[in-house]
Design a protein around this motif. Structure first.
Motif, PDB file in Angstrom:
ATOM      1  N   TYR A 117       0.397  -1.253   0.144  1.00  0.00           N
ATOM      2  CA  TYR A 117       0.112   0.181   0.145  1.00  0.00           C
ATOM      3  C   TYR A 117       0.752   1.432   0.113  1.00  0.00           C
ATOM      4  O   TYR A 117       2.009   1.067   0.222  1.00  0.00           O
ATOM      5  CB  TYR A 117      -1.362  -0.144   0.942  1.00  0.00           C
ATOM      6  CG  TYR A 117      -0.294   0.292   2.808  1.00  0.00           C
ATOM      7  CD1 TYR A 117      -0.507   1.492   2.951  1.00  0.00           C
ATOM      8  CD2 TYR A 117       0.031  -0.584   3.079  1.00  0.00           C
ATOM      9  CE1 TYR A 117      -0.052   1.542   4.798  1.00  0.00           C
ATOM     10  CE2 TYR A 117       0.531  -0.877   4.662  1.00  0.00           C
ATOM     11  CZ  TYR A 117       0.671   0.828   5.087  1.00  0.00           C
ATOM     12  OH  TYR A 117       1.077   0.704   6.600  1.00  0.00           O
ATOM     13  N   THR A 118       0.602   2.514  -0.359  1.00  0.00           N
ATOM     14  CA  THR A 118       0.642   3.353  -0.712  1.00  0.00           C
ATOM     15  C   THR A 118       0.325   4.508  -0.277  1.00  0.00           C
ATOM     16  O   THR A 118      -1.223   4.349  -0.347  1.00  0.00           O
ATOM     17  CB  THR A 118       1.281   3.908  -1.864  1.00  0.00           C
ATOM     18  OG1 THR A 118       0.633   3.682  -2.814  1.00  0.00           O
ATOM     19  CG2 THR A 118       2.277   3.175  -2.271  1.00  0.00           C
ATOM     20  N   LYS A 126      -4.377  13.834  -0.840  1.00  0.00           N
ATOM     21  CA  LYS A 126      -6.190  13.406  -1.727  1.00  0.00           C
ATOM     22  C   LYS A 126      -6.872  12.779  -0.706  1.00  0.00           C
ATOM     23  O   LYS A 126      -7.494  12.638  -0.901  1.00  0.00           O
ATOM     24  CB  LYS A 126      -5.839  13.071  -2.952  1.00  0.00           C
ATOM     25  CG  LYS A 126      -4.931  13.377  -4.058  1.00  0.00           C
ATOM     26  CD  LYS A 126      -4.929  12.879  -4.961  1.00  0.00           C
ATOM     27  CE  LYS A 126      -4.369  13.709  -6.354  1.00  0.00           C
ATOM     28  NZ  LYS A 126      -4.246  12.974  -7.090  1.00  0.00           N
ATOM     29  N   LYS A 127      -6.085  12.032   0.682  1.00  0.00           N
ATOM     30  CA  LYS A 127      -6.372  11.353   1.465  1.00  0.00           C
ATOM     31  C   LYS A 127      -6.816   9.883   0.333  1.00  0.00           C
ATOM     32  O   LYS A 127      -7.903   9.544   1.295  1.00  0.00           O
ATOM     33  CB  LYS A 127      -8.127  11.745   2.358  1.00  0.00           C
ATOM     34  CG  LYS A 127      -7.519  12.912   3.072  1.00  0.00           C
ATOM     35  CD  LYS A 127      -6.966  12.990   4.093  1.00  0.00           C
ATOM     36  CE  LYS A 127      -6.592  13.982   4.960  1.00  0.00           C
ATOM     37  NZ  LYS A 127      -5.909  13.851   6.951  1.00  0.00           N
ATOM     38  N   ILE A 128      -6.142   9.460  -0.306  1.00  0.00           N
ATOM     39  CA  ILE A 128      -6.603   8.241  -0.294  1.00  0.00           C
ATOM     40  C   ILE A 128      -5.053   7.139  -0.395  1.00  0.00           C
ATOM     41  O   ILE A 128      -4.542   7.428  -0.477  1.00  0.00           O
ATOM     42  CB  ILE A 128      -5.955   8.171  -2.131  1.00  0.00           C
ATOM     43  CG1 ILE A 128      -7.631   9.198  -2.285  1.00  0.00           C
ATOM     44  CG2 ILE A 128      -6.500   7.128  -2.750  1.00  0.00           C
ATOM     45  CD1 ILE A 128      -7.669   9.439  -3.533  1.00  0.00           C
ATOM     46  N   LEU A 158      -8.266   2.081  -5.122  1.00  0.00           N
ATOM     47  CA  LEU A 158      -8.098   2.759  -4.374  1.00  0.00           C
ATOM     48  C   LEU A 158      -9.058   3.172  -3.507  1.00  0.00           C
ATOM     49  O   LEU A 158     -10.084   2.667  -3.816  1.00  0.00           O
ATOM     50  CB  LEU A 158      -7.760   4.019  -4.883  1.00  0.00           C
ATOM     51  CG  LEU A 158      -7.217   4.323  -6.563  1.00  0.00           C
ATOM     52  CD1 LEU A 158      -7.543   5.280  -7.525  1.00  0.00           C
ATOM     53  CD2 LEU A 158      -5.499   4.151  -5.673  1.00  0.00           C
ATOM     54  N   ARG A 159      -8.542   3.585  -2.330  1.00  0.00           N
ATOM     55  CA  ARG A 159     -10.111   3.973  -0.874  1.00  0.00           C
ATOM     56  C   ARG A 159      -9.559   5.633  -0.832  1.00  0.00           C
ATOM     57  O   ARG A 159      -9.088   5.780  -0.618  1.00  0.00           O
ATOM     58  CB  ARG A 159      -9.618   2.877   0.703  1.00  0.00           C
ATOM     59  CG  ARG A 159      -9.718   1.189  -0.400  1.00  0.00           C
ATOM     60  CD  ARG A 159     -11.198   0.644  -0.458  1.00  0.00           C
ATOM     61  NE  ARG A 159     -11.083  -0.293  -1.348  1.00  0.00           N
ATOM     62  CZ  ARG A 159     -11.152  -1.052  -2.322  1.00  0.00           C
ATOM     63  NH1 ARG A 159     -11.316  -0.234  -3.285  1.00  0.00           N
ATOM     64  NH2 ARG A 159     -11.751  -2.327  -2.751  1.00  0.00           N
ATOM     65  N   LYS A 160     -10.916   5.880  -0.646  1.00  0.00           N
ATOM     66  CA  LYS A 160     -10.902   6.769   0.235  1.00  0.00           C
ATOM     67  C   LYS A 160     -10.509   6.675   1.811  1.00  0.00           C
ATOM     68  O   LYS A 160     -11.342   6.041   2.349  1.00  0.00           O
ATOM     69  CB  LYS A 160     -11.920   8.299  -0.407  1.00  0.00           C
ATOM     70  CG  LYS A 160     -12.066   8.388  -1.578  1.00  0.00           C
ATOM     71  CD  LYS A 160     -13.635   9.630  -1.213  1.00  0.00           C
ATOM     72  CE  LYS A 160     -13.708  10.519  -2.911  1.00  0.00           C
ATOM     73  NZ  LYS A 160     -15.180  10.862  -2.888  1.00  0.00           N
ATOM     74  N   TYR A 161     -10.062   7.619   2.474  1.00  0.00           N
ATOM     75  CA  TYR A 161      -9.787   6.833   3.960  1.00  0.00           C
ATOM     76  C   TYR A 161      -9.587   8.814   5.064  1.00  0.00           C
ATOM     77  O   TYR A 161      -9.931  10.080   4.204  1.00  0.00           O
ATOM     78  CB  TYR A 161      -8.787   6.284   4.172  1.00  0.00           C
ATOM     79  CG  TYR A 161      -7.174   7.468   4.142  1.00  0.00           C
ATOM     80  CD1 TYR A 161      -6.569   7.780   5.578  1.00  0.00           C
ATOM     81  CD2 TYR A 161      -6.136   7.704   3.085  1.00  0.00           C
ATOM     82  CE1 TYR A 161      -6.064   8.983   5.231  1.00  0.00           C
ATOM     83  CE2 TYR A 161      -5.522   9.238   2.628  1.00  0.00           C
ATOM     84  CZ  TYR A 161      -5.177   9.296   4.177  1.00  0.00           C
ATOM     85  OH  TYR A 161      -4.020  10.341   4.546  1.00  0.00           O
ATOM     86  N   SER A 162     -10.640   8.399   5.702  1.00  0.00           N
ATOM     87  CA  SER A 162     -10.649   9.734   7.376  1.00  0.00           C
ATOM     88  C   SER A 162     -10.724   8.484   8.285  1.00  0.00           C
ATOM     89  O   SER A 162     -10.598   7.151   8.410  1.00  0.00           O
ATOM     90  CB  SER A 162     -11.835   9.996   6.764  1.00  0.00           C
ATOM     91  OG  SER A 162     -12.663   9.136   6.867  1.00  0.00           O
ATOM     92  N   PHE A 163     -10.121   9.058   9.783  1.00  0.00           N
ATOM     93  CA  PHE A 163     -10.217   8.853  11.113  1.00  0.00           C
ATOM     94  C   PHE A 163     -11.186   9.330  11.862  1.00  0.00           C
ATOM     95  O   PHE A 163     -11.304  10.430  11.518  1.00  0.00           O
ATOM     96  CB  PHE A 163      -8.693   8.811  11.039  1.00  0.00           C
ATOM     97  CG  PHE A 163      -8.121   7.980  10.950  1.00  0.00           C
ATOM     98  CD1 PHE A 163      -7.501   6.379  11.151  1.00  0.00           C
ATOM     99  CD2 PHE A 163      -7.068   8.220   9.454  1.00  0.00           C
ATOM    100  CE1 PHE A 163      -6.354   5.457  10.792  1.00  0.00           C
ATOM    101  CE2 PHE A 163      -6.099   7.187   8.744  1.00  0.00           C
ATOM    102  CZ  PHE A 163      -6.050   6.327   9.465  1.00  0.00           C
ATOM    103  N   ILE A 172     -12.978   3.779  -4.186  1.00  0.00           N
ATOM    104  CA  ILE A 172     -13.145   4.849  -5.604  1.00  0.00           C
ATOM    105  C   ILE A 172     -14.053   4.224  -6.959  1.00  0.00           C
ATOM    106  O   ILE A 172     -15.024   5.151  -7.501  1.00  0.00           O
ATOM    107  CB  ILE A 172     -11.999   5.662  -5.783  1.00  0.00           C
ATOM    108  CG1 ILE A 172     -11.716   6.516  -4.239  1.00  0.00           C
ATOM    109  CG2 ILE A 172     -12.403   6.587  -7.132  1.00  0.00           C
ATOM    110  CD1 ILE A 172     -10.483   7.320  -4.492  1.00  0.00           C
ATOM    111  N   GLU A 173     -13.790   2.187  -7.275  1.00  0.00           N
ATOM    112  CA  GLU A 173     -14.128   1.491  -8.047  1.00  0.00           C
ATOM    113  C   GLU A 173     -15.630   2.215  -8.146  1.00  0.00           C
ATOM    114  O   GLU A 173     -16.484   1.549  -7.634  1.00  0.00           O
ATOM    115  CB  GLU A 173     -13.715   1.122  -8.828  1.00  0.00           C
ATOM    116  CG  GLU A 173     -14.100   0.075  -7.361  1.00  0.00           C
ATOM    117  CD  GLU A 173     -12.744  -0.063  -6.644  1.00  0.00           C
ATOM    118  OE1 GLU A 173     -12.277  -1.690  -5.234  1.00  0.00           O
ATOM    119  OE2 GLU A 173     -12.303   0.510  -6.370  1.00  0.00           O
ATOM    120  N   GLU A 174     -15.575   2.547  -9.523  1.00  0.00           N
ATOM    121  CA  GLU A 174     -17.443   3.383 -10.089  1.00  0.00           C
ATOM    122  C   GLU A 174     -18.829   1.745  -9.712  1.00  0.00           C
ATOM    123  O   GLU A 174     -19.682   1.677  -8.598  1.00  0.00           O
ATOM    124  CB  GLU A 174     -17.584   3.001 -11.346  1.00  0.00           C
ATOM    125  CG  GLU A 174     -18.833   3.958 -12.285  1.00  0.00           C
ATOM    126  CD  GLU A 174     -19.324   4.059 -13.163  1.00  0.00           C
ATOM    127  OE1 GLU A 174     -20.418   3.760 -13.856  1.00  0.00           O
ATOM    128  OE2 GLU A 174     -17.784   4.729 -13.807  1.00  0.00           O
TER     129      GLU A 174
END
Length: 178
Positions: free
Chosen positions: A117-118, A123-125, A144-149, A159-161
């Protein structure tokens, strides 16, 4: 002059330690550790609400449970199963050609992959470059995943459609024996 030298030394020392502390706090990997799935949710645009994913037709009558693990060397793994996955009377012999159709269907509800992972902090991804996957057609893909804590919760949104409007809420595991 004698009083200025100690003052300059104090200022330089404090600047050094404040810069050093800042870089240490920026390098902390918030992802590192074991996380337990609290809930997988879908967004309903009509009601504008999130609700827990449950679908008996495809093997998830009570929703999902699972774990995601991130290490400090940029490796991760994830495993998702139906909530009652381990509560079965089905037998799983070592030789796979003797599995019943029912046992194969049960095993097919187990979803897992390993990845590198990177993190894109701007972009918070977080990107998962898959190494292996329970579905052979998904090997070597990058997702790809948007992330938040939020406190001890990690929120990942694909993110994929085809998975738009999905989010997974993960709770940090502080005691692996839980």
């Amino acid at each position: 002059m004698k009083t200025i030298q100690p003052l300059i030394l104090i200022i330089l020392t404090s600047l050094f330690f404040s810069c050093n502390n800042k870089s240490n706090s920026e390098n902390i990997n918030q992802f590192a550790g074991l996380w337990s799935l609290y809930q997988m949710q879908f967004y309903n645009p009509q009601t504008k609400e999130w609700s827990e994913f449950k679908n008996a037709e495809i093997g998830f009558p009570d929703g999902l449970k699972g774990s995601i693990l991130y290490d400090n060397a940029n490796h991760m793994s994830v495993h998702l199963v139906p909530k009652a996955y381990e509560k079965t009377d089905l037998k799983f012999p070592i030789i796979i050609d003797s599995l019943s159709i029912e046992a194969l269907k049960h095993r097919a509800t187990s979803y897992s992959y390993f990845a590198n992972y990177t993190i894109d902090t701007e972009k918070k991804i977080i990107a998962h470059k898959r190494i292996s996957h329970s579905n052979p057609h998904m090997w070597s893909e990058t997702v790809l995943r948007k992330y938040s804590f939020s406190g001890d919760t990690l929120i990942l949104q694909p993110i994929e459609e085809e998975l738009a409007g999905t989010r997974l809420l993960w709770i940090k595991v502080t005691n692996a024996n839980e």
